[in-house]
Design a protein around this motif. Structure first.
Motif, PDB file in Angstrom:
ATOM      1  N   UNK A   1      22.123  30.378   6.852  1.00 26.87           N
ATOM      2  CA  UNK A   1      22.519  31.520   6.848  1.00 26.87           C
ATOM      3  C   UNK A   1      24.261  30.026   6.530  1.00 26.87           C
ATOM      4  N   UNK A   2      24.347  29.713   7.245  1.00 25.86           N
ATOM      5  CA  UNK A   2      25.560  28.495   6.846  1.00 25.86           C
ATOM      6  C   UNK A   2      25.266  27.312   5.743  1.00 25.86           C
ATOM      7  N   UNK A   3      24.540  28.555   4.900  1.00 24.63           N
ATOM      8  CA  UNK A   3      24.514  27.310   3.438  1.00 24.63           C
ATOM      9  C   UNK A   3      23.902  28.524   2.248  1.00 24.63           C
TER      10      UNK A   3
ATOM     11  N   UNK B   1      23.157  27.449  -2.183  1.00 28.15           N
ATOM     12  CA  UNK B   1      22.248  26.486  -2.132  1.00 28.15           C
ATOM     13  C   UNK B   1      21.593  25.685  -3.087  1.00 28.15           C
ATOM     14  N   UNK B   2      20.893  24.816  -2.905  1.00 26.56           N
ATOM     15  CA  UNK B   2      20.916  23.623  -3.895  1.00 26.56           C
ATOM     16  C   UNK B   2      20.544  24.334  -4.942  1.00 26.56           C
ATOM     17  N   UNK B   3      20.750  24.119  -6.437  1.00 28.10           N
ATOM     18  CA  UNK B   3      20.081  24.185  -7.647  1.00 28.10           C
ATOM     19  C   UNK B   3      19.014  23.988  -7.192  1.00 28.10           C
TER      20      UNK B   3
ATOM     21  N   UNK C   1      29.746  32.949   9.849  1.00 36.28           N
ATOM     22  CA  UNK C   1      29.134  32.254   9.694  1.00 36.28           C
ATOM     23  C   UNK C   1      28.523  31.807   7.820  1.00 36.28           C
ATOM     24  N   UNK C   2      28.199  31.312   7.266  1.00 40.06           N
ATOM     25  CA  UNK C   2      27.629  31.192   5.871  1.00 40.06           C
ATOM     26  C   UNK C   2      29.471  30.332   5.217  1.00 40.06           C
ATOM     27  N   UNK C   3      29.486  29.930   5.578  1.00 36.54           N
ATOM     28  CA  UNK C   3      31.366  29.503   4.790  1.00 36.54           C
ATOM     29  C   UNK C   3      30.932  28.656   3.853  1.00 36.54           C
ATOM     30  N   UNK C   4      31.884  29.359   3.093  1.00 39.73           N
ATOM     31  CA  UNK C   4      31.703  28.854   1.281  1.00 39.73           C
ATOM     32  C   UNK C   4      33.114  27.982   0.842  1.00 39.73           C
ATOM     33  N   UNK C   5      33.709  28.516   2.343  1.00 39.47           N
ATOM     34  CA  UNK C   5      35.246  26.994   2.094  1.00 39.47           C
ATOM     35  C   UNK C   5      35.162  25.668   3.116  1.00 39.47           C
ATOM     36  N   UNK C   6      34.062  25.685   4.016  1.00 36.48           N
ATOM     37  CA  UNK C   6      33.381  24.298   4.587  1.00 36.48           C
ATOM     38  C   UNK C   6      32.724  23.713   3.852  1.00 36.48           C
TER      39      UNK C   6
ATOM     40  N   UNK D   1      17.940  34.268   3.959  1.00 38.06           N
ATOM     41  CA  UNK D   1      18.369  32.880   5.468  1.00 38.06           C
ATOM     42  C   UNK D   1      17.868  33.311   6.657  1.00 38.06           C
ATOM     43  N   UNK D   2      18.296  32.408   7.848  1.00 35.76           N
ATOM     44  CA  UNK D   2      18.545  32.374   8.834  1.00 35.76           C
ATOM     45  C   UNK D   2      19.650  31.611   9.602  1.00 35.76           C
ATOM     46  N   UNK D   3      19.459  32.034  11.366  1.00 36.51           N
ATOM     47  CA  UNK D   3      20.780  32.166  12.045  1.00 36.51           C
ATOM     48  C   UNK D   3      19.825  31.146  12.949  1.00 36.51           C
ATOM     49  N   UNK D   4      19.086  30.003  12.942  1.00 29.89           N
ATOM     50  CA  UNK D   4      18.412  29.376  13.890  1.00 29.89           C
ATOM     51  C   UNK D   4      18.171  28.603  14.321  1.00 29.89           C
ATOM     52  N   UNK D   5      19.010  27.647  15.076  1.00 36.20           N
ATOM     53  CA  UNK D   5      18.409  26.120  15.409  1.00 36.20           C
ATOM     54  C   UNK D   5      17.195  25.334  15.287  1.00 36.20           C
ATOM     55  N   UNK D   6      17.079  24.221  14.830  1.00 36.16           N
ATOM     56  CA  UNK D   6      15.611  24.065  14.763  1.00 36.16           C
ATOM     57  C   UNK D   6      15.319  23.224  16.122  1.00 36.16           C
ATOM     58  N   UNK D   7      15.892  23.148  17.048  1.00 41.05           N
ATOM     59  CA  UNK D   7      14.853  23.382  17.813  1.00 41.05           C
ATOM     60  C   UNK D   7      15.267  24.894  18.721  1.00 41.05           C
ATOM     61  N   UNK D   8      14.850  25.553  19.680  1.00 41.39           N
ATOM     62  CA  UNK D   8      15.075  27.319  19.911  1.00 41.39           C
ATOM     63  C   UNK D   8      15.778  26.724  21.248  1.00 41.39           C
ATOM     64  N   UNK D   9      14.994  26.008  21.790  1.00 37.92           N
ATOM     65  CA  UNK D   9      15.229  26.204  24.127  1.00 37.92           C
ATOM     66  C   UNK D   9      15.332  24.529  24.167  1.00 37.92           C
ATOM     67  N   UNK D  10      15.797  23.765  24.365  1.00 36.03           N
ATOM     68  CA  UNK D  10      15.741  22.311  25.481  1.00 36.03           C
ATOM     69  C   UNK D  10      14.460  22.438  26.129  1.00 36.03           C
ATOM     70  N   UNK D  11      13.623  21.260  26.375  1.00 36.71           N
ATOM     71  CA  UNK D  11      13.039  21.141  27.336  1.00 36.71           C
ATOM     72  C   UNK D  11      13.829  21.341  28.925  1.00 36.71           C
ATOM     73  N   UNK D  12      14.901  20.518  28.814  1.00 36.42           N
ATOM     74  CA  UNK D  12      15.084  21.029  30.196  1.00 36.42           C
ATOM     75  C   UNK D  12      16.137  22.409  30.284  1.00 36.42           C
ATOM     76  N   UNK D  13      15.890  23.302  29.324  1.00 33.64           N
ATOM     77  CA  UNK D  13      16.969  24.424  29.909  1.00 33.64           C
ATOM     78  C   UNK D  13      15.372  25.283  29.629  1.00 33.64           C
ATOM     79  N   UNK D  14      14.415  24.997  29.517  1.00 32.98           N
ATOM     80  CA  UNK D  14      13.051  26.205  29.584  1.00 32.98           C
ATOM     81  C   UNK D  14      12.556  25.548  31.532  1.00 32.98           C
ATOM     82  N   UNK D  15      12.666  24.250  31.185  1.00 30.99           N
ATOM     83  CA  UNK D  15      12.109  23.984  32.843  1.00 30.99           C
ATOM     84  C   UNK D  15      12.852  24.311  34.344  1.00 30.99           C
ATOM     85  N   UNK D  16      13.982  24.681  32.922  1.00 26.76           N
ATOM     86  CA  UNK D  16      14.902  25.646  34.669  1.00 26.76           C
ATOM     87  C   UNK D  16      14.371  26.956  34.733  1.00 26.76           C
ATOM     88  N   UNK D  17      14.266  26.888  34.006  1.00 26.73           N
ATOM     89  CA  UNK D  17      13.624  29.049  33.759  1.00 26.73           C
ATOM     90  C   UNK D  17      11.830  28.617  35.078  1.00 26.73           C
ATOM     91  N   UNK D  18      11.701  28.016  34.366  1.00 23.76           N
ATOM     92  CA  UNK D  18      10.022  27.795  33.940  1.00 23.76           C
ATOM     93  C   UNK D  18       9.645  26.661  34.898  1.00 23.76           C
TER      94      UNK D  18
END
Lengths: 301, 736
Positions: free
Chosen positions: A223-225, A229-231, A150-155, A246-263
């Motif tokens: 974390x990828x940024x 970090x913008x000035x 993560x946290x690439x300075x090159x990309x 920093x954090x390493x989380x996606x904006x949507x933690x679990x898509x509906x279809x994946x959750x509904x498969x579990x519950x």
């Protein structure tokens, strides 16, 4: 596989218990959540290690609560720091309240040290990985470390992702202020010591900061940024005593279809992650997820 | 090492006569300090690095580089600030063995915040600049492990010649003049003389020469019958090398013992990764590391002790030099991996046990005390054993092992500490900071995830030798604990049953905790049991507490007592407690197949970056940990650069310093394929190194492209975090 929740509850709260030793290695938060829910909801209750409690009255499904309690009480309360992050994709102050109440109840504490809110009403889709084989991926193949790094300075900056303000507009900020306002109540009642916010650009953060009665003191960026970090954001945070973390989380933690498969029949209202560490020693003692879900509108009872 | 107390050294004969006196009082001092401090709890994480440097003088005209014998003057200047403001300085400077060496540490320890990791490199830079300001234009402070032409003709400035025939010479070396030994304190020359005299002859360090097409055999100075050996004959060849070390404070003695054990198997791994010294006395050798060189350079064992002649005057055969890898684990979980015979004097051991020290610690201390003192000062002979610890420290500080278990100093706020000692010094501050942060992060990961890296001592010893081979980082394999599915399931079952059993796999089960490690609670089984021991004597068999399996081990006179009762505890950590091995010189009991299958040979790449279904890799484990901690952006950015560097070096994408140095020699236009590193080659290589450390020269093979400006290292904690800490209580140094 025996699903632990049935459709008799309108609302359920699912607690994964402490997951830090579930699967080790570098894992994404969505993978952790998915696997944690799977163990909680679908483990064979006859297996020794699986301890799932179902609180019929409140509609709570909790995994390994005793172990979690042990971890939370092996040190004095003042020796540990409890931080949480609420992931919300819907504008609802009720969800915030449900989340904080569930957190305090399940952890059995009078206060937590910080709560960070990640509010993404227009979550970028595709930010989550397919989790079907999440577990299999958890051991890192040796060949391609660059991919995992993560946290690439090159990309180049993922500039395709527009800022929070641009994506959510003025109404987004208004909603955010309301949601944040619910957290402020807990802060004013000393149930949360420090408030934070995730993924805001400087403009949105300034807007929120302006009207806050309990000013945010944590701003999380992906974390990828972290190396660029913008000035404006850096300057705003420096000027207002806001920790840039920093954090390493996606904006949507679990898509509906994946959750509904579990519950089946349920949709996620909110989710949160907590982590407990021993102050000044850098030791993580517990980490887990709590999810609030309700019966899908179209599900038949 | 700390500031050395001044004093008058005793002659070798006087010192020798007092060996038992030091031993007796040293042991008493340890017993007393142990009881004063064993219950100390709740210390926060504090840690610090130690980097050693060599001062090089360049003769730009003649293209010659030499070591500059100026450490004494330099230290006098460097210490002025500390004397004026001991608590306020950003760095501390200490003498080292060489008259051309200095050792620098941060002014005060780093603390337990993630943000502290971002201070390390800035502080290292500061140290380098601080020294550089005091140097002449043609001098340079370099964190190189060995000066490649150390011991070659005219390697010092000012020039000094060895005097092997001079009876007053300390080293009497053919190559290493006494003037190259730090003259500012008598300890160094005294040690040199006493080690030589105790041994009965000069030390003998033998390294195989790297045989190239035109290597001339026998090598100059090779011993008879060993034409391919580069022979080094003085303590200075080893102790004149630089290391990168770090020390950290544990929250209590139990955690210190655990981390000592968990890090011990990582010593050879880190040695291989940091390999940086392939050249000795101007010859390319087959070795990439300094370790065996230093080990032999202070090997004070007599011929009897080394097993060359029958025992007559000495008490025992001794398997290793006083500088070598550790011989025993200290934690109950580690006990069963103590599979090499541990030499010690039964009387010393019994004294410790009677003094209330548990078996594992008594064995460790008794083993340290098989060594005689090799440096004693007249002022320090007579001591108050209830307050002083000099005799204990005398022996402790001349046991130079891969790990050091350090009791709190008398009358201080410092807690139980562990020192990690295997790493070689790297060229740049970036690399040194990366290595140091990596190891400290690893200790946090071990405690957080309760990892288990325990590997039988015999295999760790084997790894130590493997680690030093040419290009071991890319070419060799190392014994490492693996985590197979079955072992994890076993661990999970043990966990579910609320007992540890003996937990296998690198991931130990929860249940093995039971008051250790992450808990600051005072009544972990360690202390609880020790208390119990004070009431009931060891010999009546009630002492299984910290000892993994409580049989008598054949050392004490009560060797046959099969003391497996562990009365006061619920038996959790004593998973293997009932196996009796009476009369065997070790704790090793478990040799079943299941155990053996736990260890397999992995490459450095697999250990650091992971191998599917076997081990997730040290780097991914640290990344995972970091995602669960609150880390500020600058610190995370910096640590990520470190991790990426380590991941690439482990994968072979970047080469070790040792491999790079070899390439510099082999590809140099002056090189004659004869293994000889001439003055010109040496000069050019050191000039390149100077360019690298100053960030003016980029070596992509060593560090990737343009590493130097990428980290966000700072010399302060983010102000917003400081303000928050001021409200919540902070993690800064709390001794006032």
């Amino acid at each position: 596989m025996i699903p632990c929740i049935t459709k008799k509850y309108q609302n359920v709260v699912i607690s994964t218990g402490n997951i830090i030793n579930n699967e080790l290695g570098q894992r994404k938060s969505n993978e952790e959540l998915y696997d944690g829910l799977k163990i909680t909801l679908h483990s064979d209750p006859n297996v020794d290690r699986v301890v799932v409690e179902i609180d019929e009255r409140h509609g709570r499904v909790q995994h390994a609560t005793q172990e979690l309690t042990n971890r939370l009480t092996e040190n004095q309360r003042f020796e540990i720091s409890i931080g949480a992050k609420i992931f919300l994709n819907t504008n609802s102050t009720v969800y915030i309240e449900q989340a904080v109440e569930a957190l305090l109840t399940i952890l059995n504490v009078t206060h937590v040290d910080n709560v960070v809110l990640a509010y993404h009403p227009n979550a970028a889709s595709g930010t989550t990985l397919p989790v079907a084989n999440a577990t299999a991926e958890s051991t890192t193949p040796t060949a391609a470390p660059a991919v995992k790094s993560p946290c690439s300075e090159a990309n180049p900056t993922p500039s395709s992702v527009a800022s929070w303000s641009l994506r959510n507009g003025a109404s987004g900020v208004t909603d955010l202020k309301q949601l944040y306002g619910s957290l402020e109540q807990y802060a004013l009642n000393q149930k949360i010591t420090q408030l934070g916010i995730a993924d805001l650009d400087a403009e949105a953060l300034a807007e929120l900061h302006k009207t806050a009665s309990v000013a945010p003191t944590i701003a999380q960026v992906n974390l990828s940024t972290c190396c660029r970090v913008p000035t404006e954001l850096q300057e705003f945070c420096a000027a207002h005593d806001i920790q840039l973390n920093t954090h390493g989380d996606p904006e949507l933690l679990l898509p509906e279809e994946q959750f509904s498969a579990l519950a089946p029949g349920y949709t996620i209202d909110w989710s949160l992650r907590y982590q407990v560490h021993v102050r000044c020693r850098g030791v993580l003692t517990a980490k887990g997820y709590i999810v609030g879900a309700s019966r899908s509108p179209n599900a038949s009872a | 090492m700390g500031l050395l107390s001044e004093g008058s050294p005793l002659s070798w004969e006087e010192t020798k006569a007092l060996a038992d006196h030091v031993r007796e009082h040293g042991v008493n001092q340890f017993i007393n300090l142990y009881h004063r401090l064993k219950d100390r709890q709740g210390d926060i994480l504090k840690w610090g690095d130690e980097v050693e440097y060599i001062i090089v003088k360049f003769d730009e005209e003649k293209k010659v580089a030499r070591v500059a014998l100026i450490a004494q003057d330099l230290l006098a200047q460097l210490n002025e600030k500390e004397i004026a403001d001991p608590k306020g300085v950003k760095s501390l400077w200490r003498p080292e063995y060489g008259a051309y060496m200095i050792e620098g540490t941060p002014g005060k320890p780093f603390g337990g915040l993630m943000a502290h990791f971002n201070l390390v490199e800035a502080n290292m830079r500061y140290r380098r600049e601080e020294v550089t300001e005091l140097l002449a234009k043609d001098e340079c402070v370099m964190s190189i492990t060995n000066f490649p032409r150390l011991g070659s003709p005219n390697f010092t400035y000012p020039l000094a010649q060895p005097r092997p025939e001079d009876p007053l010479s300390s080293a009497r070396s053919l190559y290493f003049p006494d003037e190259a030994i730090f003259p500012g304190h008598p300890r160094f020359k005294t040690l040199t003389r006493n080690i030589r005299m105790r041994r009965g002859e000069k030390v003998s360090i033998k390294l195989k020469v790297f045989k190239d097409a035109k290597t001339k055999l026998p090598v100059e100075g090779a011993p008879p019958g060993e034409p391919d050996v580069v022979l080094l004959d003085a303590m200075g060849f080893g102790m004149g090398c630089c290391c990168l070390q770090l020390t950290f404070q544990a929250c209590n003695i139990t955690e210190a013992r655990r981390l000592y054990d968990q890090l011990a198997p990582l010593c050879p791994i880190m040695l291989a990764l940091t390999a940086a010294s392939p050249i000795y006395r101007g010859y390319l050798t087959e070795s990439d590391c300094r370790w065996n060189v230093i080990s032999s350079s202070v090997d004070c064992r007599t011929e009897e002790e080394r097993g060359l002649v029958p025992l007559e005057h000495q008490k025992f055969r001794i398997a290793k030099s006083r500088y070598d890898s550790i011989d025993s684990y200290l934690s109950p979980e580690g006990a069963k991996y103590n599979d090499v015979p541990i030499t010690y004097d039964k009387q010393v051991y019994n004294r410790l046990v009677e003094g209330g020290i548990d078996h594992l610690l008594a064995q460790h201390v008794a083993h340290l005390f098989i060594r005689d003192t090799v440096s004693l000062f007249s002022e320090k002979v007579h001591q108050n054993d209830n307050e002083d610890t000099d005799h204990f420290e005398n022996i402790q500080s001349t046991n130079w092992q891969t790990m050091r278990f350090k009791p709190p100093p008398p009358n201080s706020s410092i807690g139980w500490r562990v020192e990690f000692r295997p790493c070689e010094a790297q060229i740049s501050d970036f690399e040194n900071a990366a290595i140091v942060c990596f190891v400290v992060l690893l200790t946090r990961v071990i405690l957080s995830y309760q990892l288990n890296f325990l590997t039988p001592i015999s295999k760790v010893d084997e790894n130590m030798q493997t680690a030093q081979k040419r290009d071991a980082c890319r070419a060799e394999k190392f014994w490492f604990r693996k985590s197979s599915k079955t072992t994890e399931q076993r661990a999970a079952q043990a966990q579910a049953k609320g007992r540890a059993g003996h937990l296998n796999g690198w991931q130990s089960g929860e249940a093995s905790e039971n008051g250790n490690g992450t808990s600051t609670n005072g009544n972990g089984n360690g202390n609880g049991n020790e208390d119990a021991r004070e009431e009931e004597h060891f010999n009546n068999g009630s002492s299984a507490s910290l000892n993994g399996h409580g049989n008598g081990h054949g050392h004490g006179s009560k060797a046959t007592t099969n003391g497996t009762t562990n009365g006061t505890t619920n038996g959790t950590t004593n998973g293997s407690s009932t196996t009796a091995t009476n009369g065997v010189d070790s704790d090793h009991t478990d040799t079943d197949d299941e155990e053996n299958e736990l260890f397999q040979l992995l490459t450095i790449n697999e250990i650091f970056n992971g191998k599917s279904d076997v081990f997730p890799g040290l780097v991914p484990l640290i990344r995972s940990y970091l995602q669960s901690m609150e880390v500020d952006t600058d610190t995370h950015c910096t640590i990520e650069q470190y991790l990426r560097f380590i991941e690439k070096r482990a994968a072979g994408e970047l080469i070790t310093t040792a491999t790079w140095m070899r390439q510099q020699v082999l590809n140099h236009p002056d090189y004659k394929q004869d293994s000889v590193v001439t003055e010109g080659i040496n000069y050019d290589m050191l000039k390149l190194i100077q360019g690298i450390q100053e960030g003016k020269h980029v070596e992509p093979a060593l560090l990737g492209q343009g590493y130097h400006s990428k980290t966000k290292t700072k010399d302060f904690i983010p102000p917003a975090l400081q303000k928050q800490l001021a409200k919540n209580g902070c993690c800064e140094d709390n001794d006032k």
